[in-house]
Enzyme design. Structure first.
Site, PDB file in Angstrom:
ATOM      1  N   LYS A  82      45.534  53.542  31.160  1.00  0.00           N
ATOM      2  CA  LYS A  82      46.744  52.958  30.749  1.00  0.00           C
ATOM      3  C   LYS A  82      46.471  51.515  31.325  1.00  0.00           C
ATOM      4  O   LYS A  82      46.008  50.827  32.216  1.00  0.00           O
ATOM      5  CB  LYS A  82      48.405  52.624  31.440  1.00  0.00           C
ATOM      6  CG  LYS A  82      49.668  52.326  30.604  1.00  0.00           C
ATOM      7  CD  LYS A  82      50.593  52.693  30.739  1.00  0.00           C
ATOM      8  CE  LYS A  82      51.719  51.674  31.143  1.00  0.00           C
ATOM      9  NZ  LYS A  82      53.031  52.302  31.294  1.00  0.00           N
ATOM     10  N   SER A 139      56.155  53.236  27.134  1.00  0.00           N
ATOM     11  CA  SER A 139      55.358  51.139  26.975  1.00  0.00           C
ATOM     12  C   SER A 139      53.976  51.917  26.746  1.00  0.00           C
ATOM     13  O   SER A 139      53.073  51.373  27.062  1.00  0.00           O
ATOM     14  CB  SER A 139      55.227  50.925  28.376  1.00  0.00           C
ATOM     15  OG  SER A 139      55.262  51.365  29.776  1.00  0.00           O
ATOM     16  N   SER A 163      58.617  55.377  29.922  1.00  0.00           N
ATOM     17  CA  SER A 163      57.570  55.095  29.425  1.00  0.00           C
ATOM     18  C   SER A 163      56.388  55.985  29.464  1.00  0.00           C
ATOM     19  O   SER A 163      55.655  55.235  28.554  1.00  0.00           O
ATOM     20  CB  SER A 163      57.312  53.772  30.086  1.00  0.00           C
ATOM     21  OG  SER A 163      57.949  52.664  29.936  1.00  0.00           O
TER      22      SER A 163
END
Length: 412
Positions: A82, A139, A163
């Site tokens: 990420k 996210s 997320s």
């Protein structure tokens, strides 16, 4: 060697099994991963950066370590990282120590657009592999898209309000958030837990074994587990079609003998929005915030005194488009458990009549990660495609084709 289609069908545990046994090298696997990314990611836009040279160097190091007798439980497994974490974060460092090979940074939203739940790249927004018109959620947008499209079998995420779970649900994969505090939080408030996106629950357990220095609690309950269902948690505006698909998935767990649905144990929570916002901002001193968190804590404690699991839809509505969620709160059914800290995961539940993916969220008692991952494994194995095992047998022709390449637990 391995083709990109063969590579895309393998789980993280499949890959590590073959690399440790010398049937594939880490360089073989990473080369296939980079080729798969070149084939698919120009359109998908899951990655903001691809670290090809570094990944191949790291793969060569993994092969060298194995030759020296090193024990690497996730040897040669390509992973997406990420972008907001980077390879130096706690969980990504631990994954690398277990033998994983970071191949690139996965997309996240812009940080200045409020409740944006899609991934941003300089090539445009990240697309959902199930339908390019949909957001992949956020996210951990690029991580979910990369795993769902077979670019990597495992990608790191972080879950501060859902997320990990939201993009996993919208991309049709598994997203897992451990108990808050089991791994170092990604924020000062302790809401944002590291997590993982994978295609199979055993890979999520392998992730937890790799990143967690604490022993995972053994299974505490016999099957069937007591479970309670809530479509709204008492406050969410859940789309009826989404609720129906998730409820049917819960009923299938009962039909398989994995759970018994308990009536009357579902908690009616207070909407956590003000408490979450105050905690995240670092000013949780309001009496109202204390009342919300104390009330929800008591109701969840009562729930888990009667049930081993709490089941909900993962999100209250289907995936939105790339214009954003509007006034819809994608986090409505997930962020209560970032405040309470309970471990949670999402499993693919099916689709609405319009074809939109729905996730089933499973929430367990704190530190019951192994129970949560065990039932997720049992729930998915009976319906799993044989494609992965078929591909694994093709690669290792000299190994008995009936030998499983990942650990399997017997169905009850």
């Amino acid at each position: 060697m391995i083709t990109t289609s063969e590579y895309a069908a393998l789980s993280a545990l499949d890959i590590a099994h073959h690399v440790r046994r010398g049937e594939l090298t880490a360089i073989d696997v990473v080369t296939a991963a980079l080729a798969r990314i070149r084939e698919r990611d120009e359109d998908l836009r899951a990655f903001t950066e691809v670290w090809a040279e570094q990944a191949l160097t790291r793969a060569a190091d993994v092969d060298a370590q194995l030759a020296r007798g090193a024990r690497l439980p996730l040897a040669g497994v390509p992973i997406g990282v990420k972008a907001s974490e980077g390879p130096g974060s706690y969980q990504n460092t631990r994954l690398a120590a277990a033998g994983c090979v970071p191949v690139g940074a996965t997309s996240v939203p812009r940080t200045s657009r409020g409740w944006q739940t899609y991934g941003h790249t300089d090539r445009g927004p990240t697309l959902n592999p199930l339908n390019p018109a949909w957001s992949p959620g956020g996210s951990s947008a690029g991580s979910a898209a990369a795993v769902a499209a077979g670019l990597v079998p495992l990608a790191s995420g972080s879950d501060g309000a859902g997320s990990v779970r939201i993009p996993a649900a919208w991309c049709g994969i598994v997203g897992f958030k451990p108990t808050n505090g089991r791994l170092p939080a990604r924020d000062r408030a302790g809401l944002n837990s590291p997590g993982v996106l994978v295609r199979s629950p055993p890979d999520a357990l392998a992730y937890l074994d790799a990143v967690d220095e604490q022993p995972v609690t053994a299974l505490r309950s016999a099957y069937p587990l007591a479970a309670t269902w809530s479509a709204t948690l008492g406050y969410a505006d859940t789309n009826p079609a989404v609720a129906a698909v998730a409820r049917r998935a819960a009923e299938r767990l009962a039909e398989a003998g994995l759970i018994t649905l308990v009536e009357g144990a579902d908690p009616t929570l207070v909407a956590p929005a003000p408490a979450w916002t105050a905690l995240r901002s670092g000013v949780p001193s309001s009496a109202d915030v204390g009342e919300v968190t104390a009330t929800n804590e008591e109701r969840l404690r009562n729930c888990f005194q009667r049930a081993d699991l709490l089941l909900t839809p993962t999100t209250p509505h289907p995936p939105h488009g790339h214009d954003g969620p509007g006034r819809r709160m994608s986090v409505a059914l997930t962020w209560a458990f970032n405040i309470s800290g309970h471990p949670a995961l999402t499993l693919p539940a099916g689709t609405t009549l319009q074809g939109a993916p729905v996730g089933l969220q499973l929430v367990a008692r704190r530190h019951d990660e192994r129970q949560l991952l065990d039932i997720a494994d049992r729930a998915t194995r009976s319906a799993a495609s044989p494609r992965s095992r078929h591909t694994a047998a093709k690669i290792a022709r000299h190994v008995d084709s009936q030998q499983p390449t990942t650990p399997h637990l017997p169905l009850p």
